[in-house]
Design a protein around this motif. Structure first.
Motif, PDB file in Angstrom:
ATOM      1  N   GLY A  29       8.972  -9.114 -11.958  1.00 17.55           N
ATOM      2  CA  GLY A  29       9.751 -10.309 -12.277  1.00 17.55           C
ATOM      3  C   GLY A  29       8.912 -11.575 -12.183  1.00 17.55           C
ATOM      4  N   ALA A  30       8.055 -11.649 -11.180  1.00 13.31           N
ATOM      5  CA  ALA A  30       7.194 -12.830 -11.019  1.00 13.31           C
ATOM      6  C   ALA A  30       6.204 -12.931 -12.179  1.00 13.31           C
ATOM      7  CB  ALA A  30       6.456 -12.755  -9.693  1.00 13.31           C
ATOM      8  N   GLU A  31       5.661 -11.810 -12.607  1.00 14.64           N
ATOM      9  CA  GLU A  31       4.726 -11.822 -13.734  1.00 14.64           C
ATOM     10  C   GLU A  31       5.417 -12.305 -15.009  1.00 14.64           C
ATOM     11  OE1 GLU A  31       3.252  -7.841 -13.897  1.00 14.64           O
ATOM     12  OE2 GLU A  31       1.809  -8.152 -12.279  1.00 14.64           O
ATOM     13  N   LYS A  32       6.608 -11.795 -15.266  1.00 16.22           N
ATOM     14  CA  LYS A  32       7.336 -12.198 -16.470  1.00 16.22           C
ATOM     15  C   LYS A  32       7.717 -13.674 -16.404  1.00 16.22           C
ATOM     16  CE  LYS A  32       8.964  -7.671 -17.811  1.00 16.22           C
ATOM     17  NZ  LYS A  32      10.066  -6.845 -18.240  1.00 16.22           N
ATOM     18  N   THR A  33       8.101 -14.140 -15.220  1.00 12.68           N
ATOM     19  CA  THR A  33       8.437 -15.556 -15.060  1.00 12.68           C
ATOM     20  C   THR A  33       7.211 -16.420 -15.315  1.00 12.68           C
ATOM     21  OG1 THR A  33      10.160 -15.014 -13.451  1.00 12.68           O
ATOM     22  CG2 THR A  33       9.338 -17.276 -13.450  1.00 12.68           C
ATOM     23  N   GLY A  34       6.071 -15.998 -14.804  1.00 10.93           N
ATOM     24  CA  GLY A  34       4.830 -16.740 -15.026  1.00 10.93           C
ATOM     25  C   GLY A  34       4.472 -16.817 -16.496  1.00 10.93           C
ATOM     26  N   GLU A  35       4.627 -15.718 -17.204  1.00 13.36           N
ATOM     27  CA  GLU A  35       4.337 -15.710 -18.639  1.00 13.36           C
ATOM     28  C   GLU A  35       5.280 -16.648 -19.387  1.00 13.36           C
ATOM     29  OE1 GLU A  35       4.631 -11.620 -19.805  1.00 13.36           O
ATOM     30  OE2 GLU A  35       2.843 -11.031 -18.694  1.00 13.36           O
ATOM     31  N   ALA A  36       6.552 -16.621 -19.024  1.00 17.58           N
ATOM     32  CA  ALA A  36       7.529 -17.492 -19.690  1.00 17.58           C
ATOM     33  C   ALA A  36       7.223 -18.963 -19.417  1.00 17.58           C
ATOM     34  CB  ALA A  36       8.944 -17.150 -19.220  1.00 17.58           C
TER      35      ALA A  36
END
Length: 71
Positions: A29-36
């Motif tokens: 979730g943190a990785e996806k949030t960072g990408e967004a």
């Protein structure tokens, strides 16, 4: 007594596996949030650049019009 001990070990083992799964989900979730956030930042940067160019063009035209009046 032995059954109770085995049942407790199984419960602790299941809890550890669940905690590891939660940790993995949090990392994903943190990785996806960072990408967004990164993509959003790029979009905002591009929009600001276009706005700056438009404002600069308008100021240039305004300056040219004033210069014509002065001349």
């Amino acid at each position: 007594m032995r059954f109770l001990l085995i049942a407790m070990l199984v419960a602790v083992s299941a809890a550890c596996n669940t905690a590891q799964g939660v940790k993995k989900d949090v990392v994903i979730g943190a990785e996806k949030t960072g990408e967004a956030l990164h993509k959003g930042g790029e979009a905002v940067g591009e929009a600001l650049q276009k706005t700056g160019e438009a404002v600069g063009g308008a100021l240039k035209k305004g300056g040219e019009a004033v210069q014509k009046v002065v001349d």
